[in-house]
Design an enzyme around this catalytic site. Structure first.
Site, PDB file in Angstrom:
ATOM      1  N   HIS A   1       7.529  -3.054   1.168  1.00  0.00           N
ATOM      2  CA  HIS A   1       6.567  -2.280   1.942  1.00  0.00           C
ATOM      3  C   HIS A   1       6.980  -0.809   1.906  1.00  0.00           C
ATOM      4  O   HIS A   1       8.168  -0.487   1.841  1.00  0.00           O
ATOM      5  CB  HIS A   1       6.525  -2.786   3.389  1.00  0.00           C
ATOM      6  CG  HIS A   1       5.456  -2.156   4.215  1.00  0.00           C
ATOM      7  ND1 HIS A   1       4.143  -2.544   4.148  1.00  0.00           N
ATOM      8  CD2 HIS A   1       5.507  -1.151   5.123  1.00  0.00           C
ATOM      9  CE1 HIS A   1       3.428  -1.814   4.987  1.00  0.00           C
ATOM     10  NE2 HIS A   1       4.230  -0.956   5.588  1.00  0.00           N
TER      11      HIS A   1
ATOM     12  N   CYS B   1       0.784  -1.228   0.000  1.00  0.00           N
ATOM     13  CA  CYS B   1       0.000   0.000   0.000  1.00  0.00           C
ATOM     14  C   CYS B   1       0.818   1.281   0.000  1.00  0.00           C
ATOM     15  O   CYS B   1       0.855   2.006   0.994  1.00  0.00           O
ATOM     16  CB  CYS B   1      -0.973   0.016   1.165  1.00  0.00           C
ATOM     17  SG  CYS B   1      -2.406   1.064   0.784  1.00  0.00           S
TER      18      CYS B   1
END
Length: 376
Positions: A228, A46
């Site tokens: 990430h 994300c």
């Protein structure tokens, strides 16, 4: 204290769709006021949240004070509006066309921000990545992307084999070299593979030192590690990561975490940058100097449980991301192997054709004497 640094922009918010991801907001003390940060409701890369949180803390995008949730489409809408607002007005026509094309390319990438971006680290500096349309999003929004995955110059053999390569190039060279008949190439492939295995967290101590040196004081950026994306800030010479796990949405004692170790075990800080009472190395002095009120939930074992759950979630996420990296490496290896098999088959076919040509040349029939002759 000022009530808020944020107000809703005049532009109409994006409509909520059935495909939207909904994110809880956490309001924190920030520069004498309150600012929202978007929390993550599930594990995953994300980059959208890391990017938006960096821009929210910079006050470059705004949310209504008191809002408790936002959606992916609303965040993407704000990113798009920010890009359009940033178009320079005095650009020559040719440059303006190129700039507008870059904006269109960046907006085409926006849907990927919700899941993950194809980022190819280059083992050169902490800001080195292969340039793609995905990277163009960060450039156009003025947010620096960092990584800390660098070989140690003191390990000269490994450094010379890794430095300057991209991740994809390194994996390819490791695979090709391991199947080579040259002993030196096999040894080089082994050293490259050892680097990948020893730096499985995608952060090295040399990279961490370089981050501390290269990140300017006060900068708010995005940090890439283990596939990430996190919001990164440097304050008083220390690197901090924004804690966005939704399990801490109501916990004001857990806002930042020190980036001080390659294993991600840094202490937690509150919004005033005081160490959390539940940090591993919390001192009595810092405990007594903590002046902000502590919610009742933090005085119970629940806070410790949440920290342990958060650290467990991080470990599980790292393991999952490591498996994803291994799967990608295996897919690349299979693709390279198929290409090598194809090339070998083509070589065999070429040699077979050549052999048939030689056989034919040795079996020519002399039309004059009706006898076979040998050509040389």
């Amino acid at each position: 204290m000022t009530t808020s640094v944020t107000d809703e922009p005049t532009a109409d918010p994006a409509p909520v769709t059935s495909e939207d991801s909904v994110y809880q907001l956490k309001w924190i003390e920030w520069n004498g006021a309150f600012a929202p940060i978007v929390t993550q409701n599930r594990n995953g890369p994300c980059p959208l949240l890391a990017l938006c949180n960096a821009l929210l803390l910079r006050q470059m995008i705004l949310l209504s004070y008191g809002s408790t949730v936002t959606t992916s489409s609303q965040l993407i809408h704000k990113l798009g509006a920010l890009l359009l607002e940033g178009v320079p007005k005095d650009l020559p026509e040719g440059e303006r066309s190129n700039y507008e094309q870059n904006i269109q390319d960046a907006m085409a990438v926006f849907p990927k921000l919700q899941t993950g971006l194809d980022i190819n680290v280059v083992f050169n500096t902490v800001t080195s990545f292969e340039f793609t349309s995905e990277m163009g999003v960060f450039d156009l929004l003025g947010v620096q992307l960092y990584h800390g995955w660098l070989p140690d110059p003191q390990d000269t053999p490994t450094h010379d084999l890794v430095h300057g390569l991209s991740y994809n190039q390194l994996v390819e060279k490791s695979i090709v070299g391991s199947g080579s008949g040259d002993p030196q190439e096999v040894q080089n492939a082994l050293l490259r593979e050892q680097f990948l295995q020893s730096s499985g967290s995608q952060l090295t101590y040399h990279g961490l030192c370089e981050l501390n040196t290269c990140v300017p004081e006060g900068e708010i950026a995005v940090f890439f590690r283990n596939n990430h994306f996190s919001t990164l800030m440097k304050r008083q010479g220390r690197l901090l990561l924004l804690v966005t796990d939704h399990g801490f949405v109501n916990e004001q004692e857990y806002v930042w975490q020190f980036l001080q170790d390659i294993d991600g075990d840094g202490d937690f800080l509150d919004a005033r940058f005081k160490r959390s009472k539940h940090s591993r190395t919390q001192t009595a002095e810092s405990q007594s100097s903590h002046s902000s009120p502590t919610p009742p939930s933090l005085t119970s074992p629940t806070a410790d449980d949440r920290v342990q759950d958060y650290q467990l979630a991080l470990r599980l996420q790292q393991e999952e991301q490591h498996r994803a990296i291994q799967a990608r490496d295996q897919a690349l290896a299979m693709r390279l192997q198929k290409q090598e098999v194809k090339r070998e088959r083509e070589r065999e076919m070429a040699e077979d054709k050549s052999d048939r040509g030689e056989s034919f040349s040795f079996c020519l029939l002399c039309l004059h004497c009706n006898e076979f002759i040998v050509s040389t």
